[in-house]
Design a protein around this motif. Structure first.
Motif, PDB file in Angstrom:
ATOM      1  N   MET A 290       0.865  -1.181   0.023  1.00 49.62           N
ATOM      2  CA  MET A 290      -0.099  -0.148  -0.007  1.00 49.62           C
ATOM      3  C   MET A 290       0.812   1.438  -0.072  1.00 49.62           C
ATOM      4  SD  MET A 290      -1.059   2.516   2.278  1.00 49.62           S
ATOM      5  CE  MET A 290      -0.678   1.626   3.979  1.00 49.62           C
ATOM      6  N   MET A 291       1.782   1.359   0.909  1.00 51.47           N
ATOM      7  CA  MET A 291       2.696   2.394   0.961  1.00 51.47           C
ATOM      8  C   MET A 291       3.617   2.724  -0.432  1.00 51.47           C
ATOM      9  SD  MET A 291       6.100   2.978   3.248  1.00 51.47           S
ATOM     10  CE  MET A 291       7.374   4.050   2.861  1.00 51.47           C
ATOM     11  N   ALA A 292       3.830   1.655  -0.770  1.00 50.59           N
ATOM     12  CA  ALA A 292       4.553   1.801  -2.204  1.00 50.59           C
ATOM     13  C   ALA A 292       3.824   2.346  -3.399  1.00 50.59           C
ATOM     14  CB  ALA A 292       5.209   0.244  -2.648  1.00 50.59           C
ATOM     15  N   GLY A 293       2.665   1.635  -3.395  1.00 56.87           N
ATOM     16  CA  GLY A 293       1.819   2.353  -4.304  1.00 56.87           C
ATOM     17  C   GLY A 293       1.104   3.627  -4.099  1.00 56.87           C
ATOM     18  N   ALA A 294       0.759   3.949  -2.846  1.00 54.42           N
ATOM     19  CA  ALA A 294       0.237   5.201  -2.681  1.00 54.42           C
ATOM     20  C   ALA A 294       1.360   6.334  -2.765  1.00 54.42           C
ATOM     21  CB  ALA A 294      -0.370   5.394  -1.336  1.00 54.42           C
TER      22      ALA A 294
END
Length: 567
Positions: free
Chosen positions: A122-126
């Protein structure tokens, strides 16, 4: 089906199929916005993965380590230079933004009960930080737990990444291109301030198209027939060059074609005599060559005499080189036959006329090879343009990084290490910086870097997409709504705060603030949107340093997020 069986029998074909279609899909644009290569490759990989293709083996790890090492190599010089001087303010800003992203991702993950794999994806994509995917998986694999649990967490990383990346890009474009200017006084005010700043700067060129070049060549080569009045009697090459120097122009005689000896062309020495009617080739800075030299003769096409090879080479000024003016430098005997095309100081090109040469500067010199070799030996370290890649350097560098990443430190019950991915990145940073200081080893041409970066990352993404394909839909159904909410928060909140902090606390110029935010968020699409809205490339001034810092720090923080959410 024969095609499917062929892909299952030779999984490498499935990888290249995924990369090929993914790159094509990533170039398609809708209203100026593209999905992006990495996301497209992942989506295609997931679709291909539905064919149940086994892509095991070390391919994934090898390609990702190559990518991380080359990323570190690319940004290493800028990264370490930015830690001192004027760039330090932008470094601190990038660190603040990265911490905001990390803190928001950690808080949301704990609130929604996300496991380490879901949190990291989630952090990588956001934050559109694709390298976090690989580093996070490496860290997840090192956690304690049953193989089934670890595999499930690792499989969730690409799923959550894919679900949040699209809004991570679109949200950044919206905030930076539209909300950001409104927060700093409105688009008209920001445009006006940007135009004022442009007047004080040299043109900011962000066009890396190899097919384009500037029409203004700083160093010129021209041919003259020596039939002027002053040449009615024979003159030596030294006398002609002194005549130019008397008017403040440094112009050198490179070659000579005798009027009475057919098509033979000679190289010259200071003692070589030039007779009336001879044709000579001259070299010098463009601004010194535009005057008419009637005393010498008239200019001719000189196709034959100007048909000789010259080179340009970057020379890094050695630490022990004494600071001298460019005028003094050009008067050194070993600079004969060499001109300075430009000087780069702290990654900024400066006009060589009327400035001082300092240790650490990079001089782009132009001349014949023998003259360049002589000048470079007296100035510092030459970095010749080459198509050869130093694979010894790459191989040993990645090995050293992997060994560094294998060193683990126990913090309570948790074993903490950089992992092979973090180690490769650190190794690339250090070795790239060392090469910038002494460019006599480790050559990786820009074209090679582009291939290693893009192929390395996208081959890795293709493999994880294909491998996670069978479980992608079930994982999506399990975590879909809450991952989307988490990604929404992690995309918008840190970036909104970053704009406020850059404008109110760091007091950057509005255009530079938006560029710094784009760099710290690693969003090239966001930078493009800002430049298009402002009609200026000035925001790129804030992008480089912050991008170099966040490209490194977000990977480390991704590892930290996995460790903290696993406790």
């Amino acid at each position: 089906m024969w095609f499917v069986e062929a892909l299952r029998h030779t999984p490498a074909l499935a990888v290249f199929l995924t990369i090929g279609i993914g790159f094509w899909l990533g170039k398609l644009k809708f209203k100026g916005i593209a999905l992006g290569t990495v996301t497209s490759v992942l989506i295609v990989g997931v679709i291909v993965g539905q064919l149940d293709i086994n892509v095991g083996g070390p391919l994934k790890t090898v390609s990702f380590l190559l990518f991380l090492f080359c990323i570190g190599y690319s940004v290493g010089p800028q990264f370490f230079k930015s830690l001192r001087g004027d760039g330090l303010k932008e470094v601190i800003f990038a660190v603040v933004v990265c911490i905001l992203i990390f803190a928001t991702a950690l808080g949301v993950s704990l609130w929604l009960g996300l496991n380490p794999g879901q949190a990291a994806g989630m952090m990588a994509g956001a934050s559109t930080a694709s390298p976090v995917v690989g580093a996070a998986e490496d860290t997840v694999r090192s956690l304690s737990g049953t193989p089934e649990v670890i595999d499930a967490m690792a499989a969730a990383i690409p799923v959550c990444y894919a679900m949040t990346y699209v809004f991570g890009t679109l949200g950044a474009v919206w905030l930076l291109g539209y909300v950001g200017p409104a927060m700093m006084g409105g688009i008209d005010k920001v445009k006006a301030m940007t135009r004022e700043l442009e007047k004080t700067l040299s043109p900011v060129n962000s066009d890396n198209d190899p097919a384009s070049f500037t029409a203004c060549r700083p160093v010129a080569f021209r041919a003259y027939m020596a039939d002027g009045e002053w040449m009615s009697e024979a003159r030596s090459v030294a006398a002609i060059e002194e005549k130019f120097a008397s008017s403040g122009h440094r112009i050198t005689v490179e070659r000579i074609k005798r009027a009475d000896n057919g098509d033979t062309i000679y190289t010259v020495t200071p003692e070589t005599m030039v007779y009336n009617g001879d044709i000579i080739a001259l070299a010098g800075r463009r601004e010194m060559m535009v005057n008419g030299y009637e005393w010498l003769g008239h200019e001719v096409a000189g196709v034959d005499i100007l048909n000789f090879q010259v080179e340009d080479v970057d020379v890094t000024v050695a630490k022990n080189f004494k600071e001298i003016s460019v005028h003094e430098l050009m008067n050194q005997g070993w600079m004969t036959g060499v001109d300075i095309k430009r000087i780069v100081r702290n990654d900024t090109p400066i006009n060589p006329l009327g400035t001082t040469v300092m240790p650490g500067d990079i001089l782009e010199l132009v001349g014949m090879k023998k003259c360049l070799d002589r000048a470079a030996a007296n100035i510092g370290y030459a970095d010749p343009r080459t198509l050869t890649t130093d694979f010894v350097f790459i191989g040993i560098g990645i090995l050293l990084g992997g060994l560094l990443g294998a060193i683990a430190v126990k913090i309570g019950a948790v074993s903490v290490s950089l992992g092979s991915s973090g180690g490769a990145l650190v190794s690339g940073l250090i070795l790239g910086w060392l090469r910038s200081k002494r460019p006599v080893f480790g050559s990786i041409p820009k074209a090679s870097l582009w291939v290693f970066n893009n192929l390395g990352l996208n081959m890795y993404i293709a493999v994880i997409g294909i491998a996670s394909g069978p479980s992608f839909i079930s994982s999506f159904n399990e975590v879909g709504p809450k991952i989307f909410i988490a990604g929404l928060i992690v995309t918008l909140v840190p970036l909104f705060l970053a704009i406020l902090i850059g404008h109110k606390i760091f007091k950057f110029h509005p255009a530079v603030t938006l560029g710094c935010c784009a760099g710290a968020r690693k969003t090239t699409a966001g930078l493009g949107a800002v430049q298009e809205r402002l009609g200026s490339s000035v925001p790129a001034l804030g992008y480089t340093i912050t991008y170099a810092v966040s490209n490194t720090l977000l990977i480390i923080l991704g590892i930290a997020l996995v460790l903290l959410t696993s406790i």
